[in-house]
Design an enzyme around this catalytic site. Structure first.
Site, PDB file in Angstrom:
ATOM      1  N   GLY A 149     -97.077  -8.637  88.370  1.00 19.67           N
ATOM      2  CA  GLY A 149     -98.112  -8.721  89.386  1.00 19.67           C
ATOM      3  C   GLY A 149     -99.155  -7.631  89.299  1.00 19.67           C
ATOM      4  N   ASP A 155    -105.133  -3.683  94.034  1.00 17.85           N
ATOM      5  CA  ASP A 155    -104.686  -2.914  92.873  1.00 17.85           C
ATOM      6  C   ASP A 155    -105.827  -2.657  91.892  1.00 17.85           C
ATOM      7  OD1 ASP A 155    -101.994  -2.439  93.481  1.00 17.85           O
ATOM      8  OD2 ASP A 155    -101.365  -4.389  92.714  1.00 17.85           O
ATOM      9  N   LEU A 160     -99.394   2.927  85.553  1.00 17.19           N
ATOM     10  CA  LEU A 160     -99.631   2.489  86.924  1.00 17.19           C
ATOM     11  C   LEU A 160     -98.633   3.091  87.904  1.00 17.19           C
ATOM     12  CD1 LEU A 160    -100.566  -1.302  86.642  1.00 17.19           C
ATOM     13  CD2 LEU A 160    -101.995   0.721  86.299  1.00 17.19           C
ATOM     14  N   PRO A 187     -93.043 -12.318  75.053  1.00 19.14           N
ATOM     15  CA  PRO A 187     -94.409 -12.691  74.640  1.00 19.14           C
ATOM     16  C   PRO A 187     -94.949 -13.930  75.350  1.00 19.14           C
ATOM     17  CG  PRO A 187     -93.113 -12.033  72.732  1.00 19.14           C
ATOM     18  CD  PRO A 187     -92.160 -12.108  73.888  1.00 19.14           C
ATOM     19  N   ALA A 188     -94.073 -14.858  75.690  1.00 22.84           N
ATOM     20  CA  ALA A 188     -94.554 -16.078  76.356  1.00 22.84           C
ATOM     21  C   ALA A 188     -95.172 -15.757  77.713  1.00 22.84           C
ATOM     22  CB  ALA A 188     -93.403 -17.070  76.516  1.00 22.84           C
ATOM     23  N   LYS A 221     -95.200  -9.182  93.851  1.00 27.99           N
ATOM     24  CA  LYS A 221     -96.629  -9.439  94.034  1.00 27.99           C
ATOM     25  C   LYS A 221     -97.034 -10.871  93.727  1.00 27.99           C
ATOM     26  CE  LYS A 221     -97.931  -4.626  93.399  1.00 27.99           C
ATOM     27  NZ  LYS A 221     -98.806  -3.648  92.730  1.00 27.99           N
TER      28      LYS A 221
END
Length: 273
Positions: A132, A104, A215, A156-157, A68
């Site tokens: 995405g 989405d 999702l 985490p980045a 995406k």
């Protein structure tokens, strides 16, 4: 009789996708002839596969994991909401190339609100994942006026980069082992379920007042929904309704007809059961 209009869904994996069934059902409501295919493509070969699809007179495509964000970079133009999300799941062929949009977020909010009666307004939300689909969902939830959105990702980045892209003071990033407290809504947007592994840290973020939403749907959603149920959440939902609603928004963009999603959702739910 004119030839069916060519459409496709691109992703990896994509063999399980229900999109061909959904769009065929929508087309039948209006007597439209479409040819909707599944096309397996990963990041390395997506651009070539999309170019071949255009050469074959493909008019519109959906994009799923893990493409995406890459899809956005292949578009000649993108809608403002897709630009803000940094994610594209709907491609439309134009004279200038591919036009990108994201449905989405529309699908998520429609499923949560209209189908399940869950309003995001004022909720404290944990988003697991930063890909995405997460980008589009995060943008939609902020636009729907959540009180706070914490994004946790195994890297985490990457979560921090998404927070910076969202540029909203209500959004913050967290390492999985440092998620702060409990949440009203916990959204799993990670791909961990496809490997049968739920994000175990999420259990501590849920209780009897929480809503859990994955999702994904079917087998991919099962690990997270089982984790949520064991944590005692009041409602555990998969993303089947979101799939149908985002597809409906894509269909309307391509054909100009908003389809009736209720019978299609009911049929899919019975089929999965």
């Amino acid at each position: 009789m004119s030839a069916p209009v060519l459409h496709a869904v691109f992703g990896q994996p994509v063999a399980h996708s229900l999109s061909p069934y959904i769009h065929a059902a929508f087309a039948a409501q209006f007597g439209l002839a479409i040819d909707y295919r599944r096309i397996e493509a990963g990041p390395d070969d997506f651009a070539a596969a999309l170019a071949a699809f255009a050469t074959a007179a493909g008019r519109g495509a959906n994009v799923t994991l893990p493409l995406k964000e890459l899809a956005a970079s292949l578009c000649a133009e993108v809608t403002p909401r897709a630009r803000r999300a940094g994610s594209v799941n709907t491609l439309t062929r134009t004279s200038g190339g591919w036009a990108g949009d994201t449905t989405d977020g529309i699908g998520l909010l429609q499923d949560l609100g209209a189908r399940h009666g869950v309003s995001p307004v004022g909720l404290r939300v944990l988003m697991i994942g930063a890909g995405g689909a997460a980008r589009a969902a995060a943008r939609a939830l902020l636009d729907a006026d959540v009180a706070a959105l914490v994004i946790a990702n195994r890297t985490p980045a990457r979560a921090q980069r998404l927070v910076e892209a969202l540029a909203d003071p209500r959004a913050s990033a967290s390492a999985p082992d440092a998620v702060p407290g409990r949440f009203d809504l916990v959204v799993n947007a990670s791909a961990a379920g496809h490997q049968g592994q739920p994000p175990a840290f999420a259990a501590a973020a849920m209780d009897s007042g929480s809503v859990a939403y994955d999702l994904s749907y079917g087998a991919a959603a099962a690990p997270f929904l089982a984790l949520a149920t064991s944590a005692g959440v009041r409602t555990a939902l998969d993303g089947l309704g979101m799939l149908v609603e985002q597809a409906a928004a894509s269909f309307a963009l391509w054909h100009g007809h908003p389809p009736d999603t209720a019978p299609v959702y009911a049929g899919l739910r019975a089929r999965l059961a």
